[in-house]
Scaffold this active site. Structure first.
Site, PDB file in Angstrom:
ATOM      1  N   GLY A 125       1.076  -1.331   0.095  1.00  0.00           N
ATOM      2  CA  GLY A 125      -0.007   0.010  -0.108  1.00  0.00           C
ATOM      3  C   GLY A 125       0.835   1.502  -0.171  1.00  0.00           C
ATOM      4  N   THR A 126       0.337   2.360  -0.573  1.00  0.00           N
ATOM      5  CA  THR A 126       1.041   3.360  -0.716  1.00  0.00           C
ATOM      6  C   THR A 126       1.043   4.629   0.282  1.00  0.00           C
ATOM      7  OG1 THR A 126      -0.006   3.923  -2.282  1.00  0.00           O
ATOM      8  CG2 THR A 126       2.260   3.022  -3.051  1.00  0.00           C
TER       9      THR A 126
END
Lengths: 285, 290
Positions: free
Chosen positions: A53-54
């Site tokens: 995830g970012t």
């Protein structure tokens, strides 16, 4: 009675010991295999085969705190998910956003939520906001081995401080590093691959004491700017109707803003930028 | 080596039962009633921190009478069992039956194997999606478990309270009515109210009561304590308005959000609406009275 007699009884002896109100500590003694970070790890970097995830962004505003996250997860240079959710309510007065290895991070969030609820049920009281931030740091600390194999989890934690002294800002943000370091942030914070761009955006748009709607816009705009420059961050997706997830935590508790609300803000930002771009082109022509 | 003095198994069990029963009968009573929107738990309990009622899981509540240290450790064990199960399976896989079974077996083992039985009586209440699916399990010190319809009464004057409830309880009452019936039944036998009224028992007041509900309309965590202004409003006595407006001065008002109100966390992305239910309760009360 001897231990063998416990075979027939309902609760194993550990359940009846009155020690501690931590769910994680209890699992560590009675079912350690359920804990993340207790499993043997391969001696190879495995970061590229696990979804990551970012970008997560959090800002304070006059009535509390806001946290938003984009919807993309990547696996190496592949987009593994367009609609992943990376911001969750931790309990009714705090939210947690996660960047890093998504599988481990979501497991950690789930454990953390149970941890807070468990404490609340056993103690009959809500944990203090600093206590919550500290419990999370301990969980991240346990993941250091995995982090070095490419499965780092870096959360962002924010909450409404019910014990805040009158006159001080009730919304507080805590950031973490992979070693479990816990830092309280002033005003705004971002984590993840796009955090550099998101922070730069917030630097220009965020001011202390913004009202809720203006602060929400800074969050969505920061995520837009991150998506603009970071390939691992997803921008608003009007085709699939996918917009960033934004939570607001105020004296009433944590609420997720509706997609329509966030979509309206994202659409405004897009059309404003499109207008500005068109004007620039006209001027050049 | 001297042989232990012989006592028949029958005698031993009878002695233990008597011992446990005596211990329990000294305590105040607790009533658990079903009502239209869930399950209502009422305890006569002057302490605002040593709870007799508690939350086990999303749809499961706990009520106990007897020795505090003993039922408290059972309550904690129940919370642990439910949380471990919910964490390793799914939140929907935690049922009242599982918790009740674990209590029954634990209490049974303690009763037969230990010198001193637990002096407790428990009720595990589970609220279902419809009134027909509400479950009340009553557990006694020897590990017997009974699935009771409508209501469960435990503690010192259980028989008398049960008799009172049998006359006045109706299936599907509103919250305010159920609370009134429950409190009247407890008040009728309570030593705390005897002799203070003219020629009979007065009604237990908010400070002498611990009240909680399992509200089936709440999205995740159904358990909610009814305290402070909300309780005064529900009791609907003449002083309600005045006492409620004093809010925060009496012992039952928590300094923090009431335990049980925070978000339901089953689906990490679906938060509960904290604080919404108090409003609903008041609405209910208006409807019931008006």
């Amino acid at each position: 009675m001897d231990v063998s007699s416990a075979g027939r009884s309902g609760f194993p002896p550990a359940y009846l010991d009155r020690v501690g109100s931590s769910f994680t500590d209890f699992l560590a003694s009675s079912a350690p295999d359920l804990l993340p970070g207790r499993r043997p790890l391969p001696q190879l970097p495995v970061g590229d085969i696990a979804p990551h995830g970012t970008t997560i962004v959090a800002v304070t505003y006059e009535g509390g705190v806001l946290m938003g996250g984009d919807r993309r997860a990547t696996m190496g240079n592949l987009i593994s998910s367009r609609d992943i959710e990376k911001v969750y309510p931790a309990d009714s007065y705090s939210v947690i956003g996660i960047a890093g290895a998504a599988g481990i991070a979501i497991e950690m969030v789930k454990l953390y939520q149970v941890e807070l609820e468990h404490y609340e049920k056993i103690e009959g009281l809500t944990m203090s906001l600093d206590g919550k931030a500290n419990r999370l740091a301990q969980m991240i600390r346990g993941n250091l081995g995995a982090a070095l194999q490419g499965l780092a989890v870096v959360p962002l934690f924010a909450g409404f401080d019910l014990d805040a002294a009158a006159g001080t800002a009730p919304g507080r943000i805590f950031s973490y590093d992979v070693t479990g370091g816990n830092y309280e942030e002033r005003g705004y914070a971002a984590v993840g691959s796009g955090s550099l761009f998101a922070k730069n955006s917030l630097k220009k748009t965020w001011r202390s004491g913004l009202p809720a709607d203006a602060a929400t816009r800074t969050v969505v705009e920061a995520l837009y700017d991150a998506a603009d420059d970071d390939s691992a961050t997803g921008g608003p997706d009007p085709v699939r109707r996918l917009y960033p997830i934004v939570y607001r935590v105020d004296a009433e508790g944590a609420v997720r803003l509706t997609d329509a609300e966030v979509a309206a803000i994202a659409d405004t930002i897009i059309s404003e930028r499109a207008d500005a771009d068109r004007q620039n082109m006209n001027r050049e022509a | 080596m001297t042989m232990p003095y012989y006592a028949s198994a029958e005698q031993v069990m009878r002695d233990r039962s008597e011992y446990a029963r005596k211990g329990i009968s000294r305590g105040r009573s607790v009533a658990v009633l079903t009502y239209a929107d869930g399950v209502l738990l009422i305890a006569e309990n002057p302490s605002s921190t040593l709870h007799k009622l508690g939350e086990i899981y999303d749809r499961i509540g706990f009520a106990a009478v007897g020795r505090y240290s003993e039922f408290e450790s059972l309550r904690v064990a129940g919370v642990r069992l439910a949380d471990v199960r919910g964490y390793s399976y799914n939140r929907r896989d935690v049922t009242g039956r599982i918790v009740a079974n674990a209590y029954a077996q634990t209490l049974g083992a303690i009763f037969t194997e230990q010198m001193k039985p637990y002096e407790v009586e428990l009720c595990v209440a589970e609220v279902g999606d419809t009134p027909e699916r509400d479950q009340l399990y009553r557990l006694t010190f020897d590990g017997s478990v009974v699935d009771e319809p409508n209501f469960v009464v435990m503690g010192g004057q259980a028989e008398a309270v049960t008799g009172h409830l049998r006359e006045n309880f109706h299936v599907g009452m509103g919250l305010a009515d159920a609370l009134k019936v429950g409190i009247d039944a407890l008040s009728a036998v309570s030593p705390a109210t005897a002799g203070t009224g003219q020629g009979g028992h007065t009604r237990l007041n908010a400070e002498q009561l611990e009240v909680a509900v399992l509200d089936r309309r709440r999205p995740k965590r159904a358990f909610r304590r009814v305290i402070g202004a909300a309780l005064h409003a529900l009791l609907g006595d003449g002083q309600a308005a005045r006492e409620a407006s004093e809010g925060g001065t009496h012992a039952h008002t928590p300094s923090h959000p009431a335990p049980g109100t925070p978000a339901g966390l089953g689906d990490p992305a679906a938060p509960d609406t904290a604080g919404g239910a108090e409003y609903e309760l008041r609405h209910d009360e208006d409807g019931g009275e008006g």
